[in-house]
Scaffold this motif. Structure first.
Motif, PDB file in Angstrom:
ATOM      1  N   GLU A   5       0.830  -1.211   0.000  1.00 45.81           N
ATOM      2  CA  GLU A   5       0.000   0.000   0.000  1.00 45.81           C
ATOM      3  C   GLU A   5       0.861   1.256   0.000  1.00 45.81           C
ATOM      4  N   GLU A   6       1.995   1.217   0.758  1.00 49.09           N
ATOM      5  CA  GLU A   6       2.913   2.363   0.779  1.00 49.09           C
ATOM      6  C   GLU A   6       3.505   2.606  -0.608  1.00 49.09           C
ATOM      7  N   THR A   7       3.909   1.527  -1.248  1.00 47.44           N
ATOM      8  CA  THR A   7       4.473   1.636  -2.592  1.00 47.44           C
ATOM      9  C   THR A   7       3.433   2.189  -3.563  1.00 47.44           C
ATOM     10  N   LEU A   8       2.225   1.697  -3.437  1.00 48.38           N
ATOM     11  CA  LEU A   8       1.142   2.164  -4.301  1.00 48.38           C
ATOM     12  C   LEU A   8       0.847   3.650  -4.046  1.00 48.38           C
ATOM     13  N   ALA A   9       0.853   4.087  -2.787  1.00 44.93           N
ATOM     14  CA  ALA A   9       0.598   5.482  -2.437  1.00 44.93           C
ATOM     15  C   ALA A   9       1.711   6.381  -2.991  1.00 44.93           C
ATOM     16  N   ARG A  10       2.962   5.919  -2.876  1.00 51.06           N
ATOM     17  CA  ARG A  10       4.082   6.693  -3.418  1.00 51.06           C
ATOM     18  C   ARG A  10       3.972   6.799  -4.943  1.00 51.06           C
ATOM     19  N   PHE A  11       3.605   5.688  -5.562  1.00 50.65           N
ATOM     20  CA  PHE A  11       3.437   5.679  -7.016  1.00 50.65           C
ATOM     21  C   PHE A  11       2.344   6.655  -7.434  1.00 50.65           C
ATOM     22  N   GLU A  12       1.217   6.629  -6.724  1.00 48.55           N
ATOM     23  CA  GLU A  12       0.115   7.556  -7.011  1.00 48.55           C
ATOM     24  C   GLU A  12       0.560   8.995  -6.860  1.00 48.55           C
ATOM     25  N   SER A  13       1.281   9.274  -5.788  1.00 48.85           N
ATOM     26  CA  SER A  13       1.762  10.633  -5.525  1.00 48.85           C
ATOM     27  C   SER A  13       2.688  11.106  -6.637  1.00 48.85           C
ATOM     28  N   ARG A  14       3.596  10.251  -7.046  1.00 49.40           N
ATOM     29  CA  ARG A  14       4.531  10.617  -8.114  1.00 49.40           C
ATOM     30  C   ARG A  14       3.815  10.782  -9.457  1.00 49.40           C
ATOM     31  N   MET A  15       2.821   9.964  -9.691  1.00 48.02           N
ATOM     32  CA  MET A  15       2.041  10.094 -10.931  1.00 48.02           C
ATOM     33  C   MET A  15       1.317  11.440 -10.953  1.00 48.02           C
TER      34      MET A  15
END
Length: 97
Positions: A5-15
């Protein structure tokens, strides 16, 4: 929060950041194209003004050559005769081609 979930949240933020930056660059690109178009229009206008000024300058030079100052009619006649000879030479060169 799991590592996934952390990785997904970071990915979303960067996107989101990339999308925002893309939009900014897209707007900047649009502004730069508008500036380029304006510059090209200015360049065309200034080029035509320069060409017009060149024509006026040539006409003024010719008029100055033919100007009769202080009754100097003989010198003016000689200048005019020279201009006529030059034109005749040009005509001859053009007809020879």
């Amino acid at each position: 929060m799991s590592p996934y979930e952390e990785t997904l949240a970071r990915f979303e933020s960067r996107m989101r950041q990339m999308i925002l930056q893309f939009q900014k660059l897209k707007e900047e690109n649009r502004e730069l194209y508008a500036m380029l178009e304006k510059s090209e229009e200015d360049n065309k206008r200034l080029s035509s003004q320069l060409e017009e000024a060149g024509h006026k300058f040539e006409a003024l030079k010719t008029a100055r050559m033919l100007e009769v100052a202080d009754g100097d009619l003989e010198a003016t006649k000689a200048k005019l005769a020279k201009l006529i000879r030059d034109v005749n030479k040009c005509i001859t060169l053009l007809t020879d081609q």
